[in-house]
Design an enzyme around this catalytic site. Sequence first.
Site, PDB file in Angstrom:
ATOM      1  N   LYS A 105       0.872  -1.183   0.000  1.00  0.00           N
ATOM      2  CA  LYS A 105       0.000   0.000   0.000  1.00  0.00           C
ATOM      3  C   LYS A 105       0.898   1.219   0.000  1.00  0.00           C
ATOM      4  O   LYS A 105       2.044   1.150   0.441  1.00  0.00           O
ATOM      5  CB  LYS A 105      -0.884   0.007   1.247  1.00  0.00           C
TER       6      LYS A 105
HETATM    7  P1  NAD Z   1     -13.082   7.545  -1.983  1.00  0.00           P
HETATM    8  O1  NAD Z   1     -12.055   8.571  -1.873  1.00  0.00           O
HETATM    9  O2  NAD Z   1     -13.715   7.301  -3.292  1.00  0.00           O
HETATM   10  O3  NAD Z   1     -14.247   7.813  -0.912  1.00  0.00           O
HETATM   11  C1  NAD Z   1     -13.971   8.008   0.449  1.00  0.00           C
HETATM   12  C2  NAD Z   1     -15.254   8.471   1.128  1.00  0.00           C
HETATM   13  O4  NAD Z   1     -15.010   8.548   2.533  1.00  0.00           O
HETATM   14  C3  NAD Z   1     -15.714   9.849   0.686  1.00  0.00           C
HETATM   15  O5  NAD Z   1     -17.115   9.843   0.523  1.00  0.00           O
HETATM   16  C4  NAD Z   1     -15.329  10.733   1.872  1.00  0.00           C
HETATM   17  O6  NAD Z   1     -16.145  11.870   2.005  1.00  0.00           O
HETATM   18  C5  NAD Z   1     -15.552   9.776   3.011  1.00  0.00           C
HETATM   19  N1  NAD Z   1     -14.905  10.213   4.241  1.00  0.00           N
HETATM   20  C6  NAD Z   1     -13.625  10.682   4.385  1.00  0.00           C
HETATM   21  N2  NAD Z   1     -13.418  11.033   5.663  1.00  0.00           N
HETATM   22  C7  NAD Z   1     -14.554  10.758   6.336  1.00  0.00           C
HETATM   23  C8  NAD Z   1     -14.957  10.905   7.681  1.00  0.00           C
HETATM   24  N3  NAD Z   1     -14.126  11.399   8.601  1.00  0.00           N
HETATM   25  N4  NAD Z   1     -16.221  10.514   8.026  1.00  0.00           N
HETATM   26  C9  NAD Z   1     -17.065  10.024   7.106  1.00  0.00           C
HETATM   27  N5  NAD Z   1     -16.743   9.864   5.804  1.00  0.00           N
HETATM   28  C10 NAD Z   1     -15.501  10.230   5.427  1.00  0.00           C
HETATM   29  O7  NAD Z   1     -12.405   6.194  -1.415  1.00  0.00           O
HETATM   30  P2  NAD Z   1     -12.835   4.700  -1.698  1.00  0.00           P
HETATM   31  O8  NAD Z   1     -11.983   4.186  -2.794  1.00  0.00           O
HETATM   32  O9  NAD Z   1     -14.315   4.609  -1.772  1.00  0.00           O
HETATM   33  O10 NAD Z   1     -12.302   3.995  -0.371  1.00  0.00           O
HETATM   34  C11 NAD Z   1     -13.102   3.911   0.819  1.00  0.00           C
HETATM   35  C12 NAD Z   1     -12.580   2.778   1.683  1.00  0.00           C
HETATM   36  O11 NAD Z   1     -12.635   1.560   0.952  1.00  0.00           O
HETATM   37  C13 NAD Z   1     -11.131   2.902   2.135  1.00  0.00           C
HETATM   38  O12 NAD Z   1     -10.979   2.302   3.402  1.00  0.00           O
HETATM   39  C14 NAD Z   1     -10.378   2.093   1.104  1.00  0.00           C
HETATM   40  O13 NAD Z   1      -9.122   1.645   1.553  1.00  0.00           O
HETATM   41  C15 NAD Z   1     -11.359   0.955   0.918  1.00  0.00           C
HETATM   42  N6  NAD Z   1     -11.193   0.201  -0.330  1.00  0.00           N
HETATM   43  C16 NAD Z   1     -11.275   0.799  -1.537  1.00  0.00           C
HETATM   44  C17 NAD Z   1     -11.154   0.036  -2.694  1.00  0.00           C
HETATM   45  C18 NAD Z   1     -11.293   0.622  -4.062  1.00  0.00           C
HETATM   46  O14 NAD Z   1     -11.302  -0.161  -5.030  1.00  0.00           O
HETATM   47  N7  NAD Z   1     -11.445   1.907  -4.224  1.00  0.00           N
HETATM   48  C19 NAD Z   1     -10.908  -1.329  -2.591  1.00  0.00           C
HETATM   49  C20 NAD Z   1     -10.843  -1.920  -1.343  1.00  0.00           C
HETATM   50  C21 NAD Z   1     -11.004  -1.142  -0.212  1.00  0.00           C
END
Ligand code: NAD
Length: 419
Positions: A105
Amino acid sequence: MEKLSVYNNVIAQFNKAADKMDLDTEIRKILGCTMNEIIIHFPVIMDDGHIQMFTGYRVQHNNVLGPFKGGLRYHPSVEIDEVRALATWMTWKSAIAGIPYGGAKGGIQLNPADYSKSELERITRRFTFALGSNIGPEYDIPAPDVNTNAQIMAWILDTYLSMMSPAEQNRCVHVVTGKPIESGGSLGRDKATGQGLVFVLEAWAADNAFDLGRATYLVQGYGNVGSWTARLLKPHGAKLLAVEDHTGALANPAGIDANDLHAYVQIHKGIAGYSGAKPITHREFMSTKADLFIPAALENQITADSAPWLQVKLVVEGANGPTNVAGDAILQERGIALLPDVLCNAGGVIVSYFEWLQNKRSEFWELEEVDAKLHRKMVGAYRRVRDTAAQFGTDWRTAAYIVALTRLEKVYKERGIFP
Ligand code: NAD
Protein backbone atom coordinates in the site's frame (compact mmCIF):
# COMPACT_ATOMS: atom_id res chain seq x y z
CA MET A 1 -6.72 12.57 21.76
CA GLU A 2 -4.14 9.87 21.03
CA LYS A 3 -4.50 8.52 17.50
CA LEU A 4 -5.39 4.81 17.53
CA SER A 5 -2.64 2.76 15.87
CA VAL A 6 -4.13 0.92 12.92
CA TYR A 7 -1.10 -1.34 12.62
CA ASN A 8 -1.40 -2.47 16.29
CA ASN A 9 -4.93 -3.42 15.38
CA VAL A 10 -3.79 -5.60 12.46
CA ILE A 11 -1.18 -7.29 14.63
CA ALA A 12 -3.76 -8.00 17.36
CA GLN A 13 -6.10 -9.53 14.74
CA PHE A 14 -3.17 -11.51 13.30
CA ASN A 15 -2.10 -12.85 16.72
CA LYS A 16 -5.65 -13.91 17.55
CA ALA A 17 -5.96 -15.93 14.32
CA ALA A 18 -2.41 -17.30 14.57
CA ASP A 19 -3.14 -18.57 18.11
CA LYS A 20 -6.45 -20.08 17.06
CA MET A 21 -5.00 -22.03 14.11
CA ASP A 22 -1.64 -22.68 15.82
CA LEU A 23 0.36 -21.00 13.05
CA ASP A 24 3.97 -22.21 12.81
CA THR A 25 5.99 -20.01 15.20
CA GLU A 26 8.77 -19.39 12.64
CA ILE A 27 6.36 -18.35 9.88
CA ARG A 28 4.59 -16.14 12.38
CA LYS A 29 7.81 -14.10 12.69
CA ILE A 30 7.92 -13.53 8.93
CA LEU A 31 4.25 -12.58 8.44
CA GLY A 32 4.24 -10.36 11.53
CA CYS A 33 6.57 -7.87 9.76
CA THR A 34 6.52 -5.85 6.58
CA MET A 35 9.24 -6.61 4.00
CA ASN A 36 10.08 -3.15 2.63
CA GLU A 37 9.14 0.36 3.72
CA ILE A 38 9.92 3.21 1.35
CA ILE A 39 9.51 6.82 2.52
CA ILE A 40 10.24 9.54 -0.01
CA HIS A 41 10.39 13.30 0.51
CA PHE A 42 10.12 14.94 -2.89
CA PRO A 43 9.84 18.51 -4.25
CA VAL A 44 7.10 19.75 -6.57
CA ILE A 45 6.75 23.15 -8.27
CA MET A 46 3.39 24.69 -7.37
CA ASP A 47 1.30 26.80 -9.78
CA ASP A 48 2.68 30.02 -8.23
CA GLY A 49 6.28 28.93 -8.91
CA HIS A 50 7.15 28.01 -5.33
CA ILE A 51 8.48 24.58 -4.36
CA GLN A 52 6.60 22.43 -1.86
CA MET A 53 7.99 19.27 -0.27
CA PHE A 54 5.73 16.20 -0.01
CA THR A 55 6.07 12.88 1.80
CA GLY A 56 5.09 9.70 -0.03
CA TYR A 57 5.06 6.11 1.20
CA ARG A 58 5.10 2.62 -0.26
CA VAL A 59 5.06 -0.31 2.14
CA GLN A 60 5.50 -3.82 0.74
CA HIS A 61 4.31 -6.37 3.27
CA ASN A 62 4.77 -9.70 1.51
CA ASN A 63 5.23 -11.15 -2.00
CA VAL A 64 5.43 -14.87 -1.47
CA LEU A 65 2.18 -15.48 -3.38
CA GLY A 66 2.94 -13.05 -6.22
CA PRO A 67 3.82 -9.40 -6.94
CA PHE A 68 3.14 -6.78 -4.26
CA LYS A 69 -0.29 -5.27 -4.92
CA GLY A 70 -2.26 -2.46 -3.32
CA GLY A 71 -3.69 1.01 -3.65
CA LEU A 72 -2.33 4.51 -3.32
CA ARG A 73 -4.11 6.91 -0.97
CA TYR A 74 -3.98 10.71 -1.01
CA HIS A 75 -5.08 11.94 2.42
CA PRO A 76 -3.74 14.16 5.25
CA SER A 77 -3.80 11.13 7.62
CA VAL A 78 -1.43 9.02 5.49
CA GLU A 79 1.59 8.03 7.61
CA ILE A 80 3.73 4.96 8.11
CA ASP A 81 1.54 3.22 10.72
CA GLU A 82 -1.55 3.43 8.52
CA VAL A 83 0.28 2.36 5.34
CA ARG A 84 1.86 -0.64 7.11
CA ALA A 85 -1.58 -1.77 8.24
CA LEU A 86 -3.14 -1.31 4.82
CA ALA A 87 -0.25 -3.19 3.14
CA THR A 88 -0.64 -6.11 5.55
CA TRP A 89 -4.39 -6.31 4.95
CA MET A 90 -3.67 -6.56 1.21
CA THR A 91 -1.58 -9.71 1.76
CA TRP A 92 -4.44 -11.39 3.64
CA LYS A 93 -7.01 -10.19 1.11
CA SER A 94 -5.23 -11.58 -1.95
CA ALA A 95 -4.65 -14.88 -0.12
CA ILE A 96 -8.34 -15.14 0.85
CA ALA A 97 -9.46 -14.27 -2.69
CA GLY A 98 -7.16 -16.93 -4.12
CA ILE A 99 -5.28 -14.60 -6.48
CA PRO A 100 -1.52 -14.68 -7.10
CA TYR A 101 -0.60 -11.41 -5.37
CA GLY A 102 1.13 -10.21 -2.26
CA GLY A 103 0.32 -7.09 -0.31
CA ALA A 104 1.45 -3.45 -0.51
CA LYS A 105 0.00 0.00 0.00
CA GLY A 106 1.15 3.54 -0.48
CA GLY A 107 0.12 7.11 -0.44
CA ILE A 108 0.98 10.74 -0.12
CA GLN A 109 0.19 12.86 2.91
CA LEU A 110 -1.90 15.66 1.43
CA ASN A 111 -5.44 16.92 1.05
CA PRO A 112 -6.18 16.85 -2.69
CA ALA A 113 -8.76 19.62 -2.27
CA ASP A 114 -5.86 22.03 -1.53
CA TYR A 115 -4.28 21.57 -5.00
CA SER A 116 -5.16 22.36 -8.61
CA LYS A 117 -5.47 19.55 -11.14
CA SER A 118 -2.12 20.41 -12.69
CA GLU A 119 -0.45 20.45 -9.25
CA LEU A 120 -1.92 16.99 -8.50
CA GLU A 121 -0.60 15.78 -11.83
CA ARG A 122 2.93 17.05 -11.05
CA ILE A 123 2.78 15.59 -7.51
CA THR A 124 1.71 12.21 -8.90
CA ARG A 125 4.31 12.17 -11.67
CA ARG A 126 7.15 13.25 -9.39
CA PHE A 127 6.23 10.59 -6.81
CA THR A 128 6.11 7.93 -9.54
CA PHE A 129 9.52 9.05 -10.78
CA ALA A 130 10.90 8.93 -7.23
CA LEU A 131 9.51 5.43 -6.68
CA GLY A 132 11.40 4.34 -9.81
CA SER A 133 11.97 0.60 -9.92
CA ASN A 134 10.28 0.09 -6.53
CA ILE A 135 7.12 -0.44 -8.59
CA GLY A 136 6.79 -2.52 -11.75
CA PRO A 137 4.29 -4.67 -13.67
CA GLU A 138 5.69 -7.93 -12.29
CA TYR A 139 6.95 -6.50 -9.00
CA ASP A 140 4.61 -4.00 -7.31
CA ILE A 141 1.38 -2.80 -8.91
CA PRO A 142 -0.45 0.24 -7.45
CA ALA A 143 -4.19 0.94 -7.85
CA PRO A 144 -6.71 3.57 -6.72
CA ASP A 145 -7.73 4.06 -3.08
CA VAL A 146 -9.10 6.99 -1.06
CA ASN A 147 -8.94 10.21 -3.13
CA THR A 148 -7.16 8.58 -6.07
CA ASN A 149 -8.87 7.50 -9.27
CA ALA A 150 -8.45 6.36 -12.88
CA GLN A 151 -6.98 9.73 -13.92
CA ILE A 152 -4.22 9.46 -11.33
CA MET A 153 -3.49 5.90 -12.49
CA ALA A 154 -3.18 7.22 -16.09
CA TRP A 155 -0.55 9.77 -14.93
CA ILE A 156 1.38 7.06 -13.09
CA LEU A 157 1.25 4.82 -16.16
CA ASP A 158 2.44 7.57 -18.49
CA THR A 159 5.29 8.57 -16.17
CA TYR A 160 6.41 4.98 -15.64
CA LEU A 161 6.34 4.23 -19.38
CA SER A 162 8.22 7.45 -20.13
CA MET A 163 11.11 6.11 -18.03
CA MET A 164 11.34 2.94 -20.19
CA SER A 165 12.87 2.38 -23.58
CA PRO A 166 10.28 2.69 -26.40
CA ALA A 167 10.59 -1.02 -27.21
CA GLU A 168 9.60 -1.98 -23.67
CA GLN A 169 6.70 0.40 -23.12
CA ASN A 170 3.86 -1.75 -24.44
CA ARG A 171 4.99 -4.64 -22.25
CA CYS A 172 4.44 -2.62 -19.10
CA VAL A 173 0.87 -1.29 -19.28
CA HIS A 174 -0.01 -3.50 -16.30
CA VAL A 175 2.23 -1.47 -13.94
CA VAL A 176 -0.95 0.02 -12.47
CA THR A 177 -4.58 -1.14 -12.40
CA GLY A 178 -7.76 0.89 -12.12
CA LYS A 179 -6.73 2.75 -15.29
CA PRO A 180 -9.24 4.50 -17.57
CA ILE A 181 -10.70 1.97 -20.05
CA GLU A 182 -9.03 3.65 -23.06
CA SER A 183 -5.62 3.47 -21.34
CA GLY A 184 -5.86 -0.27 -20.66
CA GLY A 185 -8.40 -0.39 -17.83
CA SER A 186 -10.95 -3.15 -17.36
CA LEU A 187 -14.69 -2.87 -17.66
CA GLY A 188 -16.19 -3.34 -14.21
CA ARG A 189 -13.13 -2.11 -12.25
CA ASP A 190 -14.77 1.14 -11.18
CA LYS A 191 -17.68 -0.62 -9.47
CA ALA A 192 -15.70 -3.75 -8.52
CA THR A 193 -15.33 -3.21 -4.77
CA GLY A 194 -19.00 -2.32 -4.28
CA GLN A 195 -20.03 -5.13 -6.61
CA GLY A 196 -17.93 -7.66 -4.71
CA LEU A 197 -19.43 -6.49 -1.41
CA VAL A 198 -22.95 -6.91 -2.80
CA PHE A 199 -22.09 -10.43 -4.04
CA VAL A 200 -20.93 -11.36 -0.52
CA LEU A 201 -24.03 -9.82 1.03
CA GLU A 202 -26.27 -11.75 -1.39
CA ALA A 203 -24.54 -15.01 -0.42
CA TRP A 204 -24.89 -14.19 3.30
CA ALA A 205 -28.57 -13.24 2.83
CA ALA A 206 -29.28 -16.55 1.05
CA ASP A 207 -27.62 -18.52 3.89
CA ASN A 208 -29.52 -16.60 6.56
CA ALA A 209 -32.97 -16.32 4.93
CA PHE A 210 -32.50 -12.55 5.02
CA ASP A 211 -34.63 -10.58 2.55
CA LEU A 212 -32.41 -7.89 0.96
CA GLY A 213 -35.52 -6.43 -0.69
CA ARG A 214 -36.87 -5.38 2.71
CA ALA A 215 -33.52 -4.45 4.24
CA THR A 216 -32.69 -1.00 5.58
CA TYR A 217 -29.10 0.18 5.73
CA LEU A 218 -26.61 2.98 6.49
CA VAL A 219 -23.55 3.87 4.43
CA GLN A 220 -20.54 5.75 5.76
CA GLY A 221 -18.47 7.21 2.90
CA TYR A 222 -20.06 8.05 -0.42
CA GLY A 223 -17.03 7.71 -2.69
CA ASN A 224 -16.16 4.80 -4.92
CA VAL A 225 -16.99 1.97 -2.52
CA GLY A 226 -19.92 3.55 -0.63
CA SER A 227 -21.78 4.97 -3.60
CA TRP A 228 -21.30 1.90 -5.82
CA THR A 229 -22.55 -0.33 -3.02
CA ALA A 230 -25.64 1.85 -2.57
CA ARG A 231 -26.29 2.07 -6.31
CA LEU A 232 -25.98 -1.71 -6.66
CA LEU A 233 -28.24 -2.38 -3.65
CA LYS A 234 -30.97 -0.15 -5.09
CA PRO A 235 -32.25 -2.71 -7.64
CA HIS A 236 -32.62 -5.18 -4.75
CA GLY A 237 -35.10 -2.78 -3.14
CA ALA A 238 -33.01 -2.20 0.01
CA LYS A 239 -33.66 1.19 1.61
CA LEU A 240 -30.80 3.63 2.38
CA LEU A 241 -31.85 5.40 5.60
CA ALA A 242 -28.75 7.48 6.38
CA VAL A 243 -25.40 8.37 4.88
CA GLU A 244 -22.27 10.16 6.10
CA ASP A 245 -19.16 11.52 4.43
CA HIS A 246 -16.44 14.08 5.27
CA THR A 247 -18.96 16.91 4.79
CA GLY A 248 -21.56 15.62 7.29
CA ALA A 249 -24.40 13.14 7.77
CA LEU A 250 -27.94 12.96 6.35
CA ALA A 251 -31.04 10.84 7.03
CA ASN A 252 -34.40 10.21 5.44
CA PRO A 253 -36.65 7.55 7.02
CA ALA A 254 -38.47 7.22 3.67
CA GLY A 255 -35.20 6.31 1.96
CA ILE A 256 -32.47 8.17 0.03
CA ASP A 257 -32.18 7.63 -3.72
CA ALA A 258 -28.65 6.28 -4.24
CA ASN A 259 -28.37 7.38 -7.88
CA ASP A 260 -29.71 10.85 -7.23
CA LEU A 261 -27.30 11.33 -4.30
CA HIS A 262 -24.41 10.08 -6.44
CA ALA A 263 -25.25 12.63 -9.16
CA TYR A 264 -25.32 15.37 -6.48
CA VAL A 265 -21.93 14.31 -5.03
CA GLN A 266 -20.35 14.37 -8.50
CA ILE A 267 -21.15 18.08 -8.72
CA HIS A 268 -20.82 19.22 -5.10
CA LYS A 269 -17.92 16.95 -3.99
CA GLY A 270 -19.79 15.84 -0.89
CA ILE A 271 -23.26 15.06 0.46
CA ALA A 272 -23.70 18.35 2.38
CA GLY A 273 -26.62 20.40 1.06
CA TYR A 274 -28.39 17.47 -0.62
CA SER A 275 -32.11 18.25 -0.43
CA GLY A 276 -33.38 14.64 -0.43
CA ALA A 277 -32.51 14.12 3.27
CA LYS A 278 -32.12 16.06 6.53
CA PRO A 279 -28.78 16.81 8.25
CA ILE A 280 -28.07 14.77 11.39
CA THR A 281 -25.08 14.57 13.74
CA HIS A 282 -22.37 11.89 13.59
CA ARG A 283 -23.76 10.25 16.71
CA GLU A 284 -27.30 10.26 15.32
CA PHE A 285 -25.97 8.70 12.12
CA MET A 286 -24.14 5.93 13.99
CA SER A 287 -27.22 5.30 16.20
CA THR A 288 -29.75 5.06 13.36
CA LYS A 289 -31.76 1.85 13.63
CA ALA A 290 -31.37 -0.28 10.50
CA ASP A 291 -30.57 -3.83 9.42
CA LEU A 292 -27.11 -3.15 7.99
CA PHE A 293 -24.25 -0.73 8.57
CA ILE A 294 -21.80 -0.46 5.67
CA PRO A 295 -18.71 1.54 6.65
CA ALA A 296 -16.98 2.59 3.40
CA ALA A 297 -14.77 5.51 4.47
CA LEU A 298 -11.75 5.27 6.78
CA GLU A 299 -10.30 3.20 9.64
CA ASN A 300 -11.28 3.20 13.31
CA GLN A 301 -14.94 4.16 12.95
CA ILE A 302 -16.38 1.38 15.14
CA THR A 303 -14.45 1.63 18.40
CA ALA A 304 -14.98 1.26 22.16
CA ASP A 305 -16.69 4.67 22.04
CA SER A 306 -18.96 4.18 19.04
CA ALA A 307 -19.71 0.42 18.94
CA PRO A 308 -22.31 0.75 21.73
CA TRP A 309 -24.23 3.27 19.58
CA LEU A 310 -24.93 0.91 16.66
CA GLN A 311 -28.53 -0.31 16.29
CA VAL A 312 -28.01 -2.77 13.40
CA LYS A 313 -27.98 -6.55 12.89
CA LEU A 314 -24.99 -6.82 10.58
CA VAL A 315 -21.88 -4.76 9.80
CA VAL A 316 -20.56 -5.23 6.26
CA GLU A 317 -17.10 -3.70 6.02
CA GLY A 318 -16.45 -1.91 2.73
CA ALA A 319 -13.60 0.21 4.11
CA ASN A 320 -10.31 -1.25 5.31
CA GLY A 321 -10.10 -1.44 9.08
CA PRO A 322 -13.30 0.41 10.03
CA THR A 323 -13.64 -1.67 13.22
CA ASN A 324 -10.83 -1.84 15.75
CA VAL A 325 -10.24 -4.68 18.19
CA ALA A 326 -12.19 -3.01 21.02
CA GLY A 327 -15.07 -2.27 18.62
CA ASP A 328 -15.07 -5.89 17.44
CA ALA A 329 -15.34 -7.20 21.00
CA ILE A 330 -18.32 -4.95 21.75
CA LEU A 331 -20.13 -5.97 18.55
CA GLN A 332 -19.63 -9.63 19.43
CA GLU A 333 -20.87 -9.05 22.98
CA ARG A 334 -23.94 -7.31 21.60
CA GLY A 335 -24.66 -10.07 19.09
CA ILE A 336 -24.08 -7.87 16.03
CA ALA A 337 -22.71 -10.01 13.18
CA LEU A 338 -19.83 -8.75 11.03
CA LEU A 339 -18.55 -9.58 7.55
CA PRO A 340 -14.90 -8.44 7.54
CA ASP A 341 -13.10 -6.04 5.20
CA VAL A 342 -10.53 -8.56 3.92
CA LEU A 343 -13.43 -10.57 2.51
CA CYS A 344 -16.04 -7.93 1.61
CA ASN A 345 -13.85 -5.40 -0.20
CA ALA A 346 -11.70 -7.90 -2.13
CA GLY A 347 -13.65 -7.18 -5.35
CA GLY A 348 -11.33 -4.26 -6.11
CA VAL A 349 -8.14 -6.29 -6.09
CA ILE A 350 -9.84 -9.20 -7.88
CA VAL A 351 -10.90 -7.07 -10.85
CA SER A 352 -7.48 -5.37 -10.71
CA TYR A 353 -6.08 -8.87 -11.21
CA PHE A 354 -8.43 -9.34 -14.19
CA GLU A 355 -7.23 -6.01 -15.64
CA TRP A 356 -3.60 -7.10 -15.17
CA LEU A 357 -4.31 -10.42 -16.93
CA GLN A 358 -6.05 -8.66 -19.83
CA ASN A 359 -3.06 -6.31 -20.24
CA LYS A 360 -0.56 -9.18 -20.13
CA ARG A 361 -2.52 -11.10 -22.77
CA SER A 362 -3.56 -8.06 -24.88
CA GLU A 363 -7.21 -9.01 -24.33
CA PHE A 364 -10.32 -7.03 -23.58
CA TRP A 365 -13.07 -8.80 -21.68
CA GLU A 366 -16.79 -7.99 -21.84
CA LEU A 367 -18.44 -6.69 -18.64
CA GLU A 368 -20.53 -9.87 -18.31
CA GLU A 369 -17.35 -11.94 -18.30
CA VAL A 370 -15.70 -9.73 -15.65
CA ASP A 371 -18.83 -9.80 -13.45
CA ALA A 372 -19.26 -13.56 -13.76
CA LYS A 373 -15.61 -14.19 -12.86
CA LEU A 374 -15.80 -11.73 -9.95
CA HIS A 375 -18.95 -13.43 -8.68
CA ARG A 376 -17.25 -16.83 -8.73
CA LYS A 377 -14.21 -15.54 -6.82
CA MET A 378 -16.26 -13.61 -4.21
CA VAL A 379 -18.63 -16.48 -3.52
CA GLY A 380 -15.68 -18.89 -3.32
CA ALA A 381 -13.95 -16.63 -0.77
CA TYR A 382 -17.21 -16.17 1.15
CA ARG A 383 -17.69 -19.94 1.45
CA ARG A 384 -14.10 -20.54 2.54
CA VAL A 385 -14.47 -17.96 5.32
CA ARG A 386 -17.94 -19.21 6.34
CA ASP A 387 -16.80 -22.82 6.53
CA THR A 388 -13.62 -21.91 8.40
CA ALA A 389 -15.65 -19.92 10.95
CA ALA A 390 -17.79 -23.01 11.54
CA GLN A 391 -14.78 -25.34 11.67
CA PHE A 392 -12.88 -23.25 14.24
CA GLY A 393 -15.96 -21.94 16.06
CA THR A 394 -14.74 -18.38 15.65
CA ASP A 395 -15.80 -14.95 14.41
CA TRP A 396 -15.62 -14.26 10.67
CA ARG A 397 -12.65 -11.88 10.83
CA THR A 398 -10.53 -14.48 12.59
CA ALA A 399 -11.80 -17.10 10.14
CA ALA A 400 -10.81 -14.92 7.18
CA TYR A 401 -7.32 -14.51 8.65
CA ILE A 402 -7.08 -18.28 9.16
CA VAL A 403 -7.92 -18.83 5.47
CA ALA A 404 -5.14 -16.41 4.46
CA LEU A 405 -2.56 -17.63 6.97
CA THR A 406 -3.14 -21.28 6.09
CA ARG A 407 -2.37 -20.56 2.44
CA LEU A 408 0.72 -18.50 3.25
CA GLU A 409 2.00 -21.02 5.79
CA LYS A 410 1.72 -23.81 3.21
CA VAL A 411 3.76 -21.88 0.63
CA TYR A 412 6.51 -21.02 3.14
CA LYS A 413 6.69 -24.66 4.25
CA GLU A 414 6.91 -25.87 0.64
CA ARG A 415 9.54 -23.36 -0.39
CA GLY A 416 11.56 -23.05 2.80
CA ILE A 417 13.73 -20.08 3.75
CA PHE A 418 16.84 -19.21 1.74
CA PRO A 419 19.69 -20.00 2.30
P1 NAD B 1 -13.08 7.54 -1.98
O1 NAD B 1 -12.06 8.57 -1.87
O2 NAD B 1 -13.71 7.30 -3.29
O3 NAD B 1 -14.25 7.81 -0.91
C1 NAD B 1 -13.97 8.01 0.45
C2 NAD B 1 -15.25 8.47 1.13
O4 NAD B 1 -15.01 8.55 2.53
C3 NAD B 1 -15.71 9.85 0.69
O5 NAD B 1 -17.12 9.84 0.52
C4 NAD B 1 -15.33 10.73 1.87
O6 NAD B 1 -16.15 11.87 2.00
C5 NAD B 1 -15.55 9.78 3.01
N1 NAD B 1 -14.90 10.21 4.24
C6 NAD B 1 -13.62 10.68 4.39
N2 NAD B 1 -13.42 11.03 5.66
C7 NAD B 1 -14.55 10.76 6.34
C8 NAD B 1 -14.96 10.90 7.68
N3 NAD B 1 -14.13 11.40 8.60
N4 NAD B 1 -16.22 10.51 8.03
C9 NAD B 1 -17.07 10.02 7.11
N5 NAD B 1 -16.74 9.86 5.80
C10 NAD B 1 -15.50 10.23 5.43
O7 NAD B 1 -12.41 6.19 -1.41
P2 NAD B 1 -12.83 4.70 -1.70
O8 NAD B 1 -11.98 4.19 -2.79
O9 NAD B 1 -14.32 4.61 -1.77
O10 NAD B 1 -12.30 3.99 -0.37
C11 NAD B 1 -13.10 3.91 0.82
C12 NAD B 1 -12.58 2.78 1.68
O11 NAD B 1 -12.64 1.56 0.95
C13 NAD B 1 -11.13 2.90 2.13
O12 NAD B 1 -10.98 2.30 3.40
C14 NAD B 1 -10.38 2.09 1.10
O13 NAD B 1 -9.12 1.64 1.55
C15 NAD B 1 -11.36 0.96 0.92
N6 NAD B 1 -11.19 0.20 -0.33
C16 NAD B 1 -11.27 0.80 -1.54
C17 NAD B 1 -11.15 0.04 -2.69
C18 NAD B 1 -11.29 0.62 -4.06
O14 NAD B 1 -11.30 -0.16 -5.03
N7 NAD B 1 -11.45 1.91 -4.22
C19 NAD B 1 -10.91 -1.33 -2.59
C20 NAD B 1 -10.84 -1.92 -1.34
C21 NAD B 1 -11.00 -1.14 -0.21
